[in-house]
Design a protein around this motif. Sequence first.
Motif, PDB file in Angstrom:
ATOM      1  N   PRO A   6       0.845  -1.193   0.000  1.00  0.00           N
ATOM      2  CA  PRO A   6       0.000   0.000   0.000  1.00  0.00           C
ATOM      3  C   PRO A   6       0.881   1.244   0.000  1.00  0.00           C
ATOM      4  O   PRO A   6       1.974   1.238   0.571  1.00  0.00           O
ATOM      5  N   VAL A   7       0.409   2.311  -0.650  1.00  0.00           N
ATOM      6  CA  VAL A   7       1.147   3.573  -0.673  1.00  0.00           C
ATOM      7  C   VAL A   7       0.383   4.643   0.095  1.00  0.00           C
ATOM      8  O   VAL A   7       0.931   5.275   0.997  1.00  0.00           O
TER       9      VAL A   7
ATOM     10  N   PHE B  57     -12.130  10.194  -1.996  1.00  0.00           N
ATOM     11  CA  PHE B  57     -12.476  10.486  -3.387  1.00  0.00           C
ATOM     12  C   PHE B  57     -13.743  11.323  -3.481  1.00  0.00           C
ATOM     13  O   PHE B  57     -13.805  12.293  -4.208  1.00  0.00           O
ATOM     14  N   ASP B  58     -14.794  10.930  -2.741  1.00  0.00           N
ATOM     15  CA  ASP B  58     -16.059  11.663  -2.761  1.00  0.00           C
ATOM     16  C   ASP B  58     -16.253  12.402  -1.449  1.00  0.00           C
ATOM     17  O   ASP B  58     -15.731  11.993  -0.409  1.00  0.00           O
TER      18      ASP B  58
ATOM     19  N   TRP C  88     -13.125   6.072  -1.473  1.00  0.00           N
ATOM     20  CA  TRP C  88     -11.694   6.274  -1.272  1.00  0.00           C
ATOM     21  C   TRP C  88     -10.932   5.795  -2.496  1.00  0.00           C
ATOM     22  O   TRP C  88     -11.357   4.857  -3.169  1.00  0.00           O
ATOM     23  N   ASN C  89      -9.789   6.402  -2.737  1.00  0.00           N
ATOM     24  CA  ASN C  89      -8.828   5.915  -3.723  1.00  0.00           C
ATOM     25  C   ASN C  89      -7.607   5.430  -2.960  1.00  0.00           C
ATOM     26  O   ASN C  89      -6.953   6.221  -2.270  1.00  0.00           O
ATOM     27  N   THR C  90      -7.316   4.157  -3.062  1.00  0.00           N
ATOM     28  CA  THR C  90      -6.134   3.589  -2.415  1.00  0.00           C
ATOM     29  C   THR C  90      -5.083   3.342  -3.484  1.00  0.00           C
ATOM     30  O   THR C  90      -5.336   2.619  -4.450  1.00  0.00           O
TER      31      THR C  90
ATOM     32  N   ARG D 137     -10.326   2.053  -6.362  1.00  0.00           N
ATOM     33  CA  ARG D 137     -11.445   2.852  -5.866  1.00  0.00           C
ATOM     34  C   ARG D 137     -12.306   1.951  -5.004  1.00  0.00           C
ATOM     35  O   ARG D 137     -12.674   0.852  -5.413  1.00  0.00           O
ATOM     36  N   GLN D 138     -12.603   2.441  -3.796  1.00  0.00           N
ATOM     37  CA  GLN D 138     -13.344   1.636  -2.842  1.00  0.00           C
ATOM     38  C   GLN D 138     -14.447   2.451  -2.197  1.00  0.00           C
ATOM     39  O   GLN D 138     -14.361   3.675  -2.119  1.00  0.00           O
TER      40      GLN D 138
END
Length: 140
Positions: free
Chosen positions: A42-43, A48-49, A60-62, A132-133
């Motif tokens: 993971p970084v 995101f929203d 979220w954007n992971t 994207r989650q």
Amino acid sequence: MTIVNTAITAAMAALQGAAPVVSRVRLRPLSSTTLTAVVVRPVSSDVFDAPDLAGYPYAWNTLIAVECYARSTSTQAPDASVDALLADVYSRLMSDPTLGGSVIVLVPQGLTYDFDADGEQTVCATFTFIARQRQVGPTL
């Protein structure tokens, strides 16, 4: 399980068999007998929203890094030595961009190269992907 753990675990599952070694967050140099390896780490994760009415972010954007390692030889250029592994990794991850329903979508962002990264004639090509989650409520 957090959204980050979910995304990394799903990526690991999709990559099983891509190389003799598939690891999660490599902390040590590769063994001298290892010819190819894949490491998933993971970084970061960013909202995101906008938050919902209760104030919780729901998308979220992971950012995920997928490192592809290969030892180069005197008969093959370093970038060519990792090429087949790159193609395999990309194909495995993009064959189901939802990672089995664990993410909304996995989006490729880029590919970078590092040559002789460890002083052992090892090339490392790193994909970056955004997973994207969606998360509901006060949980991550």
